[in-house]
Design a protein around this motif. Structure first.
Motif, PDB file in Angstrom:
ATOM      1  N   THR A  28       0.845  -1.202   0.000  1.00 60.16           N
ATOM      2  CA  THR A  28       0.000   0.000   0.000  1.00 60.16           C
ATOM      3  C   THR A  28       0.877   1.247   0.000  1.00 60.16           C
ATOM      4  O   THR A  28       1.981   1.230   0.540  1.00 60.16           O
ATOM      5  N   GLY A  29       0.363   2.308  -0.608  1.00 61.60           N
ATOM      6  CA  GLY A  29       1.087   3.584  -0.612  1.00 61.60           C
ATOM      7  C   GLY A  29       1.438   4.001  -2.024  1.00 61.60           C
ATOM      8  O   GLY A  29       1.183   3.272  -2.992  1.00 61.60           O
ATOM      9  N   SER A  30       2.065   5.174  -2.124  1.00 66.21           N
ATOM     10  CA  SER A  30       2.317   5.746  -3.449  1.00 66.21           C
ATOM     11  C   SER A  30       3.353   4.945  -4.238  1.00 66.21           C
ATOM     12  O   SER A  30       3.292   4.894  -5.472  1.00 66.21           O
ATOM     13  N   THR A  31       4.305   4.291  -3.553  1.00 70.78           N
ATOM     14  CA  THR A  31       5.319   3.507  -4.267  1.00 70.78           C
ATOM     15  C   THR A  31       4.737   2.158  -4.700  1.00 70.78           C
ATOM     16  O   THR A  31       4.910   1.730  -5.844  1.00 70.78           O
ATOM     17  N   ASP A  83       6.263  -4.037  -1.293  1.00 70.37           N
ATOM     18  CA  ASP A  83       5.614  -2.973  -0.530  1.00 70.37           C
ATOM     19  C   ASP A  83       6.590  -1.813  -0.323  1.00 70.37           C
ATOM     20  O   ASP A  83       7.807  -2.000  -0.384  1.00 70.37           O
ATOM     21  N   GLY A  84       6.067  -0.658  -0.037  1.00 73.95           N
ATOM     22  CA  GLY A  84       6.883   0.518   0.279  1.00 73.95           C
ATOM     23  C   GLY A  84       7.225   0.549   1.761  1.00 73.95           C
ATOM     24  O   GLY A  84       6.926  -0.399   2.503  1.00 73.95           O
ATOM     25  N   ALA A  85       7.861   1.621   2.190  1.00 73.06           N
ATOM     26  CA  ALA A  85       8.188   1.785   3.610  1.00 73.06           C
ATOM     27  C   ALA A  85       8.378   3.269   3.887  1.00 73.06           C
ATOM     28  O   ALA A  85       8.635   4.056   2.970  1.00 73.06           O
ATOM     29  N   ASP A  86       8.245   3.629   5.140  1.00 69.96           N
ATOM     30  CA  ASP A  86       8.478   5.021   5.537  1.00 69.96           C
ATOM     31  C   ASP A  86       9.929   5.244   5.937  1.00 69.96           C
ATOM     32  O   ASP A  86      10.473   6.332   5.731  1.00 69.96           O
ATOM     33  N   LYS A  96       6.733   1.262   8.983  1.00 67.16           N
ATOM     34  CA  LYS A  96       5.665   1.321   7.999  1.00 67.16           C
ATOM     35  C   LYS A  96       4.384   1.810   8.682  1.00 67.16           C
ATOM     36  O   LYS A  96       4.307   1.858   9.892  1.00 67.16           O
ATOM     37  N   GLY A  97       3.413   2.170   7.857  1.00 64.46           N
ATOM     38  CA  GLY A  97       2.126   2.563   8.411  1.00 64.46           C
ATOM     39  C   GLY A  97       1.790   4.027   8.249  1.00 64.46           C
ATOM     40  O   GLY A  97       0.758   4.484   8.742  1.00 64.46           O
ATOM     41  N   GLY A  98       2.648   4.758   7.496  1.00 66.55           N
ATOM     42  CA  GLY A  98       2.330   6.158   7.232  1.00 66.55           C
ATOM     43  C   GLY A  98       0.972   6.310   6.551  1.00 66.55           C
ATOM     44  O   GLY A  98       0.278   7.305   6.725  1.00 66.55           O
ATOM     45  N   GLY A  99       0.593   5.300   5.793  1.00 71.07           N
ATOM     46  CA  GLY A  99      -0.717   5.332   5.127  1.00 71.07           C
ATOM     47  C   GLY A  99      -1.779   4.561   5.907  1.00 71.07           C
ATOM     48  O   GLY A  99      -2.913   4.420   5.444  1.00 71.07           O
ATOM     49  N   GLY A 100      -1.401   4.047   7.054  1.00 68.24           N
ATOM     50  CA  GLY A 100      -2.375   3.397   7.938  1.00 68.24           C
ATOM     51  C   GLY A 100      -2.639   1.932   7.645  1.00 68.24           C
ATOM     52  O   GLY A 100      -3.528   1.324   8.236  1.00 68.24           O
ATOM     53  N   ALA A 101      -1.834   1.328   6.763  1.00 69.84           N
ATOM     54  CA  ALA A 101      -2.148  -0.052   6.349  1.00 69.84           C
ATOM     55  C   ALA A 101      -1.267  -1.097   7.042  1.00 69.84           C
ATOM     56  O   ALA A 101      -1.225  -2.251   6.624  1.00 69.84           O
ATOM     57  N   LEU A 102      -0.590  -0.701   8.113  1.00 69.91           N
ATOM     58  CA  LEU A 102       0.445  -1.577   8.693  1.00 69.91           C
ATOM     59  C   LEU A 102      -0.040  -2.951   9.104  1.00 69.91           C
ATOM     60  O   LEU A 102       0.695  -3.931   8.964  1.00 69.91           O
ATOM     61  N   GLU A 105      -0.551  -5.104   6.085  1.00 69.23           N
ATOM     62  CA  GLU A 105       0.776  -5.223   5.459  1.00 69.23           C
ATOM     63  C   GLU A 105       1.636  -6.236   6.207  1.00 69.23           C
ATOM     64  O   GLU A 105       2.355  -7.026   5.591  1.00 69.23           O
TER      65      GLU A 105
HETATM   66  O1  LIG Z   1       0.545   2.297   5.508  1.00 64.52           O
HETATM   67  C1  LIG Z   1       1.236   2.567   4.530  1.00 64.52           C
HETATM   68  C2  LIG Z   1       2.418   1.852   4.128  1.00 64.52           C
HETATM   69  O2  LIG Z   1       3.175   1.301   5.160  1.00 64.52           O
HETATM   70  C3  LIG Z   1       3.277   2.479   3.043  1.00 64.52           C
HETATM   71  O3  LIG Z   1       3.930   1.425   2.408  1.00 64.52           O
HETATM   72  C4  LIG Z   1       4.288   3.467   3.546  1.00 64.52           C
HETATM   73  O4  LIG Z   1       3.637   4.483   4.270  1.00 64.52           O
HETATM   74  C5  LIG Z   1       5.104   4.081   2.382  1.00 64.52           C
HETATM   75  O5  LIG Z   1       4.252   4.778   1.553  1.00 64.52           O
HETATM   76  P1  LIG Z   1       4.778   5.621   0.313  1.00 64.52           P
HETATM   77  O6  LIG Z   1       5.277   4.654  -0.688  1.00 64.52           O
HETATM   78  O7  LIG Z   1       3.574   6.389  -0.150  1.00 64.52           O
HETATM   79  O8  LIG Z   1       5.848   6.549   0.831  1.00 64.52           O
END
Ligand SMILES: O=C[C@H](O)[C@H](O)[C@H](O)COP(=O)(O)O
Length: 237
Positions: A28-31, A83-86, A96-102, A105
Protein backbone atom coordinates in the motif's frame (compact mmCIF):
# COMPACT_ATOMS: atom_id res chain seq x y z
CA UNK A 1 14.27 12.59 -12.10
CA UNK A 2 11.53 13.50 -9.63
CA UNK A 3 10.49 11.47 -6.57
CA UNK A 4 7.58 9.84 -8.34
CA UNK A 5 9.80 8.68 -11.20
CA UNK A 6 12.25 7.20 -8.68
CA UNK A 7 9.41 5.31 -6.99
CA UNK A 8 8.31 3.93 -10.34
CA UNK A 9 11.88 2.86 -11.14
CA UNK A 10 12.11 0.93 -7.86
CA UNK A 11 8.75 -0.69 -8.61
CA UNK A 12 9.91 -1.68 -12.11
CA UNK A 13 13.06 -3.28 -10.68
CA UNK A 14 11.00 -5.35 -8.21
CA UNK A 15 8.73 -6.45 -11.04
CA UNK A 16 11.74 -8.18 -12.64
CA UNK A 17 11.56 -10.71 -9.77
CA UNK A 18 8.00 -11.72 -10.62
CA UNK A 19 7.50 -14.97 -12.53
CA UNK A 20 4.51 -16.63 -14.14
CA UNK A 21 2.30 -18.43 -11.62
CA UNK A 22 3.43 -16.44 -8.58
CA UNK A 23 1.17 -15.49 -5.68
CA UNK A 24 1.96 -11.92 -4.69
CA UNK A 25 1.36 -9.65 -1.72
CA UNK A 26 0.46 -6.19 -2.97
CA UNK A 27 1.60 -3.34 -0.73
CA UNK A 28 0.00 0.00 0.00
CA UNK A 29 1.09 3.58 -0.61
CA UNK A 30 2.32 5.75 -3.45
CA UNK A 31 5.32 3.51 -4.27
CA UNK A 32 3.42 0.22 -4.08
CA UNK A 33 0.77 1.77 -6.33
CA UNK A 34 3.38 2.05 -9.10
CA UNK A 35 4.11 -1.66 -8.69
CA UNK A 36 0.41 -2.53 -8.98
CA UNK A 37 0.08 -0.42 -12.12
CA UNK A 38 3.16 -1.95 -13.76
CA UNK A 39 2.01 -5.42 -12.74
CA UNK A 40 -1.36 -4.70 -14.35
CA UNK A 41 0.42 -3.93 -17.63
CA UNK A 42 2.24 -7.28 -17.47
CA UNK A 43 -1.01 -9.11 -16.65
CA UNK A 44 -2.66 -7.47 -19.67
CA UNK A 45 0.26 -8.80 -21.73
CA UNK A 46 -0.36 -12.36 -20.51
CA UNK A 47 1.47 -12.77 -17.18
CA UNK A 48 -0.40 -15.16 -14.86
CA UNK A 49 -0.24 -14.07 -11.23
CA UNK A 50 -2.64 -13.63 -8.36
CA UNK A 51 -2.43 -10.97 -5.66
CA UNK A 52 -3.47 -10.35 -2.07
CA UNK A 53 -3.98 -6.62 -1.43
CA UNK A 54 -2.84 -5.07 1.87
CA UNK A 55 -5.59 -2.43 1.99
CA UNK A 56 -8.94 -1.50 0.53
CA UNK A 57 -7.15 1.23 -1.47
CA UNK A 58 -4.83 -1.36 -3.05
CA UNK A 59 -7.78 -3.68 -3.68
CA UNK A 60 -9.40 -0.90 -5.72
CA UNK A 61 -6.16 -0.08 -7.58
CA UNK A 62 -5.48 -3.73 -8.39
CA UNK A 63 -9.02 -4.25 -9.63
CA UNK A 64 -8.76 -1.12 -11.79
CA UNK A 65 -5.46 -2.43 -13.21
CA UNK A 66 -6.87 -5.89 -13.94
CA UNK A 67 -4.74 -7.81 -11.42
CA UNK A 68 -6.62 -10.93 -10.25
CA UNK A 69 -7.05 -11.04 -6.48
CA UNK A 70 -7.46 -13.65 -3.78
CA UNK A 71 -7.25 -13.83 0.02
CA UNK A 72 -5.07 -15.58 2.57
CA UNK A 73 -8.06 -17.83 3.33
CA UNK A 74 -7.99 -19.20 -0.19
CA UNK A 75 -4.23 -19.68 -0.57
CA UNK A 76 -1.72 -20.80 2.02
CA UNK A 77 1.35 -18.73 1.19
CA UNK A 78 2.69 -15.94 -0.96
CA UNK A 79 5.87 -16.04 -3.03
CA UNK A 80 6.74 -12.35 -2.86
CA UNK A 81 5.26 -9.27 -1.27
CA UNK A 82 6.28 -5.95 -2.77
CA UNK A 83 5.61 -2.97 -0.53
CA UNK A 84 6.88 0.52 0.28
CA UNK A 85 8.19 1.79 3.61
CA UNK A 86 8.48 5.02 5.54
CA UNK A 87 11.99 4.27 6.81
CA UNK A 88 14.51 1.49 6.11
CA UNK A 89 17.63 0.92 8.21
CA UNK A 90 20.81 -0.95 7.21
CA UNK A 91 19.54 -4.17 8.86
CA UNK A 92 16.41 -3.82 6.68
CA UNK A 93 14.22 -3.13 9.68
CA UNK A 94 11.39 -0.82 8.68
CA UNK A 95 8.91 1.73 9.89
CA UNK A 96 5.67 1.32 8.00
CA UNK A 97 2.13 2.56 8.41
CA UNK A 98 2.33 6.16 7.23
CA UNK A 99 -0.72 5.33 5.13
CA UNK A 100 -2.37 3.40 7.94
CA UNK A 101 -2.15 -0.05 6.35
CA UNK A 102 0.44 -1.58 8.69
CA UNK A 103 -1.73 -4.36 10.11
CA UNK A 104 -2.69 -5.99 6.82
CA UNK A 105 0.78 -5.22 5.46
CA UNK A 106 2.40 -7.14 8.29
CA UNK A 107 0.01 -10.10 8.01
CA UNK A 108 0.71 -10.31 4.28
CA UNK A 109 4.50 -9.84 4.64
CA UNK A 110 4.64 -12.56 7.30
CA UNK A 111 2.81 -14.96 4.98
CA UNK A 112 5.33 -14.34 2.17
CA UNK A 113 8.50 -16.23 1.32
CA UNK A 114 10.13 -12.90 0.43
CA UNK A 115 9.31 -9.27 1.07
CA UNK A 116 10.83 -6.77 -1.35
CA UNK A 117 10.73 -3.19 -0.11
CA UNK A 118 10.65 -0.54 -2.80
CA UNK A 119 11.45 3.11 -2.15
CA UNK A 120 13.19 6.24 -3.27
CA UNK A 121 16.46 6.52 -1.39
CA UNK A 122 15.19 9.27 0.96
CA UNK A 123 13.66 6.42 2.99
CA UNK A 124 17.10 4.95 3.79
CA UNK A 125 18.18 6.01 7.31
CA UNK A 126 21.04 5.02 9.63
CA UNK A 127 18.63 4.70 12.59
CA UNK A 128 14.84 4.36 12.60
CA UNK A 129 12.66 6.87 14.42
CA UNK A 130 12.60 10.22 12.69
CA UNK A 131 9.38 9.18 10.97
CA UNK A 132 6.64 9.01 13.65
CA UNK A 133 6.07 5.41 14.67
CA UNK A 134 2.46 4.33 13.96
CA UNK A 135 0.88 2.16 16.64
CA UNK A 136 -2.55 0.72 15.76
CA UNK A 137 -4.77 0.63 18.83
CA UNK A 138 -8.25 -0.38 19.93
CA UNK A 139 -10.28 2.75 20.82
CA UNK A 140 -11.64 1.08 23.99
CA UNK A 141 -9.48 1.92 26.99
CA UNK A 142 -7.17 4.13 24.96
CA UNK A 143 -5.98 6.05 28.05
CA UNK A 144 -4.71 2.84 29.64
CA UNK A 145 -3.16 1.71 26.37
CA UNK A 146 -1.34 5.03 25.95
CA UNK A 147 0.07 4.76 29.47
CA UNK A 148 1.24 1.22 28.75
CA UNK A 149 2.85 2.42 25.50
CA UNK A 150 4.65 5.22 27.40
CA UNK A 151 5.92 2.65 29.89
CA UNK A 152 7.18 0.43 27.06
CA UNK A 153 8.92 3.44 25.51
CA UNK A 154 10.62 4.29 28.81
CA UNK A 155 11.77 0.68 29.27
CA UNK A 156 13.26 0.75 25.79
CA UNK A 157 14.99 4.10 26.32
CA UNK A 158 12.82 6.18 23.99
CA UNK A 159 10.29 8.94 24.57
CA UNK A 160 8.29 11.43 22.59
CA UNK A 161 4.94 12.98 21.91
CA UNK A 162 2.05 10.75 20.92
CA UNK A 163 -1.00 11.85 18.94
CA UNK A 164 -4.08 10.05 17.72
CA UNK A 165 -3.96 10.28 13.93
CA UNK A 166 -6.54 12.46 12.22
CA UNK A 167 -7.70 12.13 8.62
CA UNK A 168 -7.73 14.94 6.07
CA UNK A 169 -11.31 15.69 7.12
CA UNK A 170 -10.14 16.44 10.68
CA UNK A 171 -11.85 13.36 12.14
CA UNK A 172 -10.03 10.49 13.78
CA UNK A 173 -8.43 8.27 11.13
CA UNK A 174 -9.96 4.79 11.16
CA UNK A 175 -7.96 1.89 9.69
CA UNK A 176 -9.34 -0.77 7.36
CA UNK A 177 -9.64 -2.96 10.47
CA UNK A 178 -11.74 -0.34 12.31
CA UNK A 179 -8.96 0.69 14.70
CA UNK A 180 -7.21 3.97 15.49
CA UNK A 181 -3.55 4.92 15.10
CA UNK A 182 -1.34 6.67 17.63
CA UNK A 183 1.74 8.26 16.01
CA UNK A 184 4.77 8.55 18.29
CA UNK A 185 7.57 11.05 17.60
CA UNK A 186 10.54 9.15 18.98
CA UNK A 187 13.43 10.67 17.04
CA UNK A 188 15.81 7.71 17.39
CA UNK A 189 15.00 4.07 18.07
CA UNK A 190 18.30 2.45 19.05
CA UNK A 191 16.85 -1.03 19.65
CA UNK A 192 13.83 -1.49 17.36
CA UNK A 193 13.57 -5.25 18.03
CA UNK A 194 13.13 -4.76 21.80
CA UNK A 195 10.64 -1.95 21.25
CA UNK A 196 8.67 -4.10 18.81
CA UNK A 197 8.45 -6.88 21.37
CA UNK A 198 7.40 -4.52 24.18
CA UNK A 199 4.65 -2.91 22.07
CA UNK A 200 3.33 -6.28 20.89
CA UNK A 201 2.83 -7.32 24.53
CA UNK A 202 0.34 -4.50 25.25
CA UNK A 203 -3.30 -5.75 25.12
CA UNK A 204 -4.78 -2.60 23.49
CA UNK A 205 -2.11 -2.51 20.78
CA UNK A 206 -3.31 -4.33 17.68
CA UNK A 207 -0.02 -3.89 15.77
CA UNK A 208 2.80 -1.43 15.35
CA UNK A 209 4.75 -0.12 12.39
CA UNK A 210 8.11 -1.73 13.25
CA UNK A 211 8.78 -4.50 10.72
CA UNK A 212 11.66 -6.49 12.17
CA UNK A 213 13.27 -9.27 10.15
CA UNK A 214 10.51 -9.30 7.54
CA UNK A 215 12.14 -7.56 4.57
CA UNK A 216 14.35 -9.81 2.42
CA UNK A 217 15.64 -7.03 0.21
CA UNK A 218 15.25 -3.33 -0.46
CA UNK A 219 15.25 -1.70 -3.87
CA UNK A 220 16.25 1.94 -3.50
CA UNK A 221 16.04 4.33 -6.41
CA UNK A 222 18.14 7.48 -6.28
CA UNK A 223 19.80 10.08 -8.49
CA UNK A 224 22.71 7.74 -9.11
CA UNK A 225 20.63 4.72 -10.06
CA UNK A 226 19.18 1.71 -8.29
CA UNK A 227 20.69 -0.02 -5.28
CA UNK A 228 19.48 -3.45 -4.19
CA UNK A 229 20.29 -4.36 -0.60
CA UNK A 230 19.86 -7.99 0.42
CA UNK A 231 19.19 -8.99 4.00
CA UNK A 232 21.97 -11.15 5.36
CA UNK A 233 20.08 -13.07 8.06
CA UNK A 234 17.30 -15.51 7.11
CA UNK A 235 13.71 -14.24 7.25
CA UNK A 236 12.31 -14.01 10.78
CA UNK A 237 15.70 -13.57 12.56
O1 LIG B 1 0.55 2.30 5.51
C1 LIG B 1 1.24 2.57 4.53
C2 LIG B 1 2.42 1.85 4.13
O2 LIG B 1 3.18 1.30 5.16
C3 LIG B 1 3.28 2.48 3.04
O3 LIG B 1 3.93 1.42 2.41
C4 LIG B 1 4.29 3.47 3.55
O4 LIG B 1 3.64 4.48 4.27
C5 LIG B 1 5.10 4.08 2.38
O5 LIG B 1 4.25 4.78 1.55
P1 LIG B 1 4.78 5.62 0.31
O6 LIG B 1 5.28 4.65 -0.69
O7 LIG B 1 3.57 6.39 -0.15
O8 LIG B 1 5.85 6.55 0.83
Amino acid sequence: MNMDQLKRQAAARALEEVRDGMQLGLGTGSTAKHFVELLGERVAAGLKVIGVPTSEATRLDATRCGVPLTTLDEIDHLDITVDGADEIDPALNLIKGGGGALLREKIVAAASDRMIVIADDSKWVPTLGKFPLPVEVIPFGLGATRRAIEKAFAECGVSGQMAVRKGKDGHVFVTDGGHWIVDAQLGRIEDPASLAKALSAIPGVVEHGLFIGLASSAVLAGGEGIRVIERRKPKGD
